[in-house]
Design an enzyme around this catalytic site. Structure first.
Site, PDB file in Angstrom:
ATOM      1  N   THR A 178       0.820  -1.209   0.000  1.00 12.59           N
ATOM      2  CA  THR A 178       0.000   0.000   0.000  1.00 12.59           C
ATOM      3  C   THR A 178       0.855   1.261   0.000  1.00 12.59           C
ATOM      4  OG1 THR A 178      -1.459   1.279   1.458  1.00 12.59           O
ATOM      5  CG2 THR A 178      -0.109  -0.349   2.525  1.00 12.59           C
ATOM      6  N   ASP A 179       0.273   2.356  -0.465  1.00 13.12           N
ATOM      7  CA  ASP A 179       0.992   3.636  -0.391  1.00 13.12           C
ATOM      8  C   ASP A 179       1.024   4.178   1.044  1.00 13.12           C
ATOM      9  OD1 ASP A 179      -1.696   4.349  -0.155  1.00 13.12           O
ATOM     10  OD2 ASP A 179      -1.651   5.904  -1.704  1.00 13.12           O
ATOM     11  N   GLU A 180       0.237   3.556   1.938  1.00 13.69           N
ATOM     12  CA  GLU A 180       0.172   4.075   3.310  1.00 13.69           C
ATOM     13  C   GLU A 180       1.504   3.904   4.047  1.00 13.69           C
ATOM     14  OE1 GLU A 180      -3.515   3.210   5.350  1.00 13.69           O
ATOM     15  OE2 GLU A 180      -4.585   3.051   3.457  1.00 13.69           O
ATOM     16  N   TYR A 236      -1.783  -0.728  10.940  1.00 13.76           N
ATOM     17  CA  TYR A 236      -1.916  -1.378   9.627  1.00 13.76           C
ATOM     18  C   TYR A 236      -0.721  -1.036   8.738  1.00 13.76           C
ATOM     19  CZ  TYR A 236      -3.262  -1.757   4.690  1.00 13.76           C
ATOM     20  OH  TYR A 236      -3.263  -2.021   3.336  1.00 13.76           O
ATOM     21  N   LYS A 254       2.314  -3.398   7.201  1.00 17.14           N
ATOM     22  CA  LYS A 254       2.594  -3.549   5.768  1.00 17.14           C
ATOM     23  C   LYS A 254       4.023  -3.104   5.460  1.00 17.14           C
ATOM     24  CE  LYS A 254       0.181  -4.691   2.851  1.00 17.14           C
ATOM     25  NZ  LYS A 254      -0.194  -6.037   2.306  1.00 17.14           N
TER      26      LYS A 254
HETATM   27  P1  NAD Z   1      -9.472  -7.596   2.034  1.00 14.88           P
HETATM   28  O1  NAD Z   1      -9.478  -7.328   3.505  1.00 14.88           O
HETATM   29  O2  NAD Z   1     -10.712  -7.344   1.235  1.00 14.88           O
HETATM   30  O3  NAD Z   1      -9.074  -9.130   1.775  1.00 14.88           O
HETATM   31  C1  NAD Z   1      -8.061  -9.771   2.464  1.00 14.88           C
HETATM   32  C2  NAD Z   1      -8.174 -11.265   2.189  1.00 14.88           C
HETATM   33  O4  NAD Z   1      -7.093 -11.927   2.874  1.00 14.88           O
HETATM   34  C3  NAD Z   1      -9.474 -11.888   2.714  1.00 14.88           C
HETATM   35  O5  NAD Z   1     -10.002 -12.765   1.745  1.00 14.88           O
HETATM   36  C4  NAD Z   1      -9.024 -12.650   3.958  1.00 14.88           C
HETATM   37  O6  NAD Z   1      -9.839 -13.779   4.234  1.00 14.88           O
HETATM   38  C5  NAD Z   1      -7.613 -13.046   3.584  1.00 14.88           C
HETATM   39  N1  NAD Z   1      -6.771 -13.280   4.765  1.00 14.88           N
HETATM   40  C6  NAD Z   1      -6.636 -12.495   5.858  1.00 14.88           C
HETATM   41  N2  NAD Z   1      -5.809 -13.063   6.750  1.00 14.88           N
HETATM   42  C7  NAD Z   1      -5.394 -14.235   6.197  1.00 14.88           C
HETATM   43  C8  NAD Z   1      -4.522 -15.269   6.621  1.00 14.88           C
HETATM   44  N3  NAD Z   1      -3.919 -15.214   7.809  1.00 14.88           N
HETATM   45  N4  NAD Z   1      -4.315 -16.320   5.803  1.00 14.88           N
HETATM   46  C9  NAD Z   1      -4.922 -16.390   4.590  1.00 14.88           C
HETATM   47  N5  NAD Z   1      -5.783 -15.454   4.142  1.00 14.88           N
HETATM   48  C10 NAD Z   1      -6.011 -14.389   4.940  1.00 14.88           C
HETATM   49  O7  NAD Z   1      -8.235  -6.778   1.477  1.00 14.88           O
HETATM   50  P2  NAD Z   1      -8.065  -6.035   0.083  1.00 14.88           P
HETATM   51  O8  NAD Z   1      -8.634  -4.689   0.181  1.00 14.88           O
HETATM   52  O9  NAD Z   1      -8.500  -6.948  -1.009  1.00 14.88           O
HETATM   53  O10 NAD Z   1      -6.477  -5.878   0.056  1.00 14.88           O
HETATM   54  C11 NAD Z   1      -5.651  -6.898  -0.499  1.00 14.88           C
HETATM   55  C12 NAD Z   1      -4.196  -6.480  -0.382  1.00 14.88           C
HETATM   56  O11 NAD Z   1      -3.998  -5.235  -1.052  1.00 14.88           O
HETATM   57  C13 NAD Z   1      -3.725  -6.276   1.056  1.00 14.88           C
HETATM   58  O12 NAD Z   1      -2.418  -6.784   1.166  1.00 14.88           O
HETATM   59  C14 NAD Z   1      -3.743  -4.762   1.231  1.00 14.88           C
HETATM   60  O13 NAD Z   1      -2.777  -4.349   2.168  1.00 14.88           O
HETATM   61  C15 NAD Z   1      -3.399  -4.303  -0.177  1.00 14.88           C
HETATM   62  N6  NAD Z   1      -3.923  -2.978  -0.561  1.00 14.88           N
HETATM   63  C16 NAD Z   1      -5.243  -2.692  -0.430  1.00 14.88           C
HETATM   64  C17 NAD Z   1      -5.729  -1.453  -0.848  1.00 14.88           C
HETATM   65  C18 NAD Z   1      -7.194  -1.114  -0.764  1.00 14.88           C
HETATM   66  O14 NAD Z   1      -7.571   0.018  -1.098  1.00 14.88           O
HETATM   67  N7  NAD Z   1      -8.079  -2.019  -0.415  1.00 14.88           N
HETATM   68  C19 NAD Z   1      -4.847  -0.505  -1.358  1.00 14.88           C
HETATM   69  C20 NAD Z   1      -3.492  -0.839  -1.471  1.00 14.88           C
HETATM   70  C21 NAD Z   1      -3.051  -2.081  -1.077  1.00 14.88           C
HETATM   71  P1  TYD Z   2     -10.820   3.725   4.282  1.00 13.93           P
HETATM   72  O1  TYD Z   2     -11.776   3.337   3.193  1.00 13.93           O
HETATM   73  O2  TYD Z   2     -10.930   3.056   5.608  1.00 13.93           O
HETATM   74  O3  TYD Z   2      -9.341   3.576   3.673  1.00 13.93           O
HETATM   75  P2  TYD Z   2      -7.917   4.043   4.275  1.00 13.93           P
HETATM   76  O4  TYD Z   2      -8.092   4.429   5.693  1.00 13.93           O
HETATM   77  O5  TYD Z   2      -7.080   2.829   4.139  1.00 13.93           O
HETATM   78  O6  TYD Z   2      -7.467   5.169   3.403  1.00 13.93           O
HETATM   79  O7  TYD Z   2     -10.956   5.291   4.526  1.00 13.93           O
HETATM   80  C1  TYD Z   2     -10.791   6.225   3.468  1.00 13.93           C
HETATM   81  C2  TYD Z   2     -10.902   7.606   4.057  1.00 13.93           C
HETATM   82  O8  TYD Z   2     -12.240   7.829   4.499  1.00 13.93           O
HETATM   83  C3  TYD Z   2     -10.035   7.822   5.304  1.00 13.93           C
HETATM   84  O9  TYD Z   2      -9.546   9.165   5.278  1.00 13.93           O
HETATM   85  C4  TYD Z   2     -11.002   7.642   6.461  1.00 13.93           C
HETATM   86  C5  TYD Z   2     -12.313   8.142   5.890  1.00 13.93           C
HETATM   87  N1  TYD Z   2     -13.545   7.490   6.405  1.00 13.93           N
HETATM   88  C6  TYD Z   2     -14.605   8.272   6.853  1.00 13.93           C
HETATM   89  O10 TYD Z   2     -14.546   9.518   6.870  1.00 13.93           O
HETATM   90  N2  TYD Z   2     -15.746   7.639   7.270  1.00 13.93           N
HETATM   91  C7  TYD Z   2     -15.849   6.280   7.289  1.00 13.93           C
HETATM   92  O11 TYD Z   2     -16.903   5.737   7.712  1.00 13.93           O
HETATM   93  C8  TYD Z   2     -14.753   5.491   6.810  1.00 13.93           C
HETATM   94  C9  TYD Z   2     -14.824   4.000   6.803  1.00 13.93           C
HETATM   95  C10 TYD Z   2     -13.612   6.142   6.367  1.00 13.93           C
END
Ligand code: NAD
Ligand code: TYD
Length: 360
Positions: free
Chosen positions: A136-138, A162, A166
């Site tokens: 992630t970019d975080e 988190y 990461k």
């Molecule tokens: P998500 O929470 O929707 O899915 C995570 C998946 O991992 C789930 O299916 C869960 O069951 C599985 N999982 C969790 N713990 C596990 C374990 N111990 N063993 C096996 N499986 C396990 O997450 P996402 O949003 O699809 O994100 C996927 C990846 O992308 C993550 O690594 C996250 O850090 C990264 N990422 C997400 C975003 C975003 O905006 N969602 C952005 C940048 C990077």
């Molecule tokens: P989120 O979707 O949780 O992603 P991330 O924290 O990983 O960026 O949140 C996106 C942005 O929205 C973040 O600045 C927090 C804000 N947010 C709210 O204002 N209200 C909400 O109910 C949620 C879930 C997030």
């Protein structure tokens, strides 16, 4: 036939990636999806590919090194795409421990299992094997200057449990590349949105709540900025990095689409009003009056923004989907998948595994 081991494939991005890959490569590849099915894992996301001969689901925890090693022993894995993680910042603030277990230790288990399976007696690695770590970019922290962007060279400065977990997992992958010349890449991506996203994240939560006439919680002043990327563009970027990227490199994947949270909420409300049919009773419910400012998230990062210059220059990837189109597609998907949302919010989706796989 090339075999992919996808971890976390039942989650939001993982399931979109599996759909993308099986659509693109059809029967030319095989996918083994390894997922523990935490609250975020939902096999209903993969209904469309179940039953295909080249798709296999295995329920396993990435922290269970015995189980992961057995998978590498059973299948000749060519590519690992490692999504599995605990992914929600708010949950990490309440309960950091599972984030360290899954994101840090789980990544180490994946690295060790792949290294063991792929390493040759002389310490080099079998031809063509590749590990892609999805991050992630975080990890780069928060941008205060509005003209600043995250680059691959930006120092890590994570703030939430988190992003710290990461960042740690990224460092482990880097250490394996540096120490063993382990064949890997890291991608750091901005906020994704699209189909199958769990409604704890901002965009699906706002869509869901607005359609039900429920409050729309805005953390702090609502002016925190995120850089939103349509999930299919991310899936394509991951595939392109594995196909065309230079090994051992990090690539940032971003939407060039920065928006304040409050702007996102207004866009969703306007788009819902525009897309809901005249006679739909939910039109009455969707209103700006639902916007409710709530206590800010602890340690809330102010702004994330990626400059995806490197991936564009080296690989030719760019964020194709304009936000106006991506958000309409996402809303349309939620309109067409009311049952999915009902099952997710009621918890019924967790029964799906028992029914489909009979506790296998
Ligand atoms: P998500 O929470 O929707 O899915 C995570 C998946 O991992 C789930 O299916 C869960 O069951 C599985 N999982 C969790 N713990 C596990 C374990 N111990 N063993 C096996 N499986 C396990 O997450 P996402 O949003 O699809 O994100 C996927 C990846 O992308 C993550 O690594 C996250 O850090 C990264 N990422 C997400 C975003 C975003 O905006 N969602 C952005 C940048 C990077
Ligand atoms: P989120 O979707 O949780 O992603 P991330 O924290 O990983 O960026 O949140 C996106 C942005 O929205 C973040 O600045 C927090 C804000 N947010 C709210 O204002 N209200 C909400 O109910 C949620 C879930 C997030």
């Amino acid at each position: 036939m090339r075999t992919y081991l996808v971890t976390g494939g039942a989650g939001f991005i993982g399931s979109n990636y599996i759909h993308y890959m099986l659509k693109k490569y059809q029967d030319e590849i095989r996918i083994i999806n390894v997922d523990k099915l935490t609250y975020a894992g939902n096999l209903e996301n993969l209904k469309g590919v179940e039953g295909r001969g080249n798709y296999t689901f295995i329920k396993a925890d990435i922290c269970d090194s015995g189980a992961i090693r057995r998978i590498f022993a059973e299948y000749d894995i060519d590519r690992v795409v490692h999504f599995a993680a605990e992914s929600h910042v708010d949950r990490s603030i309440r309960d950091p421990e599972v984030f360290v277990k899954t994101n840090v230790l789980g990544t180490l288990v994946m690295l060790n299992a792949a290294k063991e399976a792929w390493e040759l007696p002389d310490g080099t690695f079998k031809e063509g094997k590749k590990f892609l770590h999805v991050s992630t970019d975080e990890v780069y922290g928060s941008l205060e200057d509005e003209n600043a962007y995250f680059y691959e060279t930006t120092p890590y400065d994570p703030h939430s449990p988190y992003s710290a977990s990461k960042a740690s997992s990224d460092m482990l992958v880097k250490s394996y590349m540096d120490t063993y010349r382990f064949p890997a890449n890291i991608t750091n991506c901005s906020n994704n949105y699209g189909p199958y996203q769990f409604p704890e994240k901002l965009i699906p939560l706002i869509i869901h709540n607005a359609l039900q006439g429920r409050k729309l919680p805005v953390y702090g002043d609502g002016k925190n900025v995120r850089d939103w990327l349509y999930v299919e563009d991310h899936a394509k970027g991951i595939d392109m990095v594995q196909e065309k990227g230079r090994l051992f490199e990090t690539y940032n994947i971003g939407g060039h689409n920065e928006k304040q949270n409050i702007q996102i909420i207004h866009i969703i409300l306007d788009t819902l009003q525009e897309m809901l049919p005249e006679e739909d009773p939910r039109r009455e419910l969707v209103s700006e009056g639902l916007i409710t400012y709530v206590e800010d998230r602890k340690g809330h990062d102010r702004r994330y923004a990626i400059a995806p210059d490197k991936i564009k220059a080296e690989i030719g990837w760019y964020p194709e989907t304009k936000f106006e189109d991506g958000i309409r597609r996402t809303i349309q998907w939620f309109f067409e998948h009311e049952e999915w949302m009902k099952n997710v919010t009621s918890g019924d989706y967790q029964k799906y595994y028992e029914e489909m796989y009979c506790g296998k």
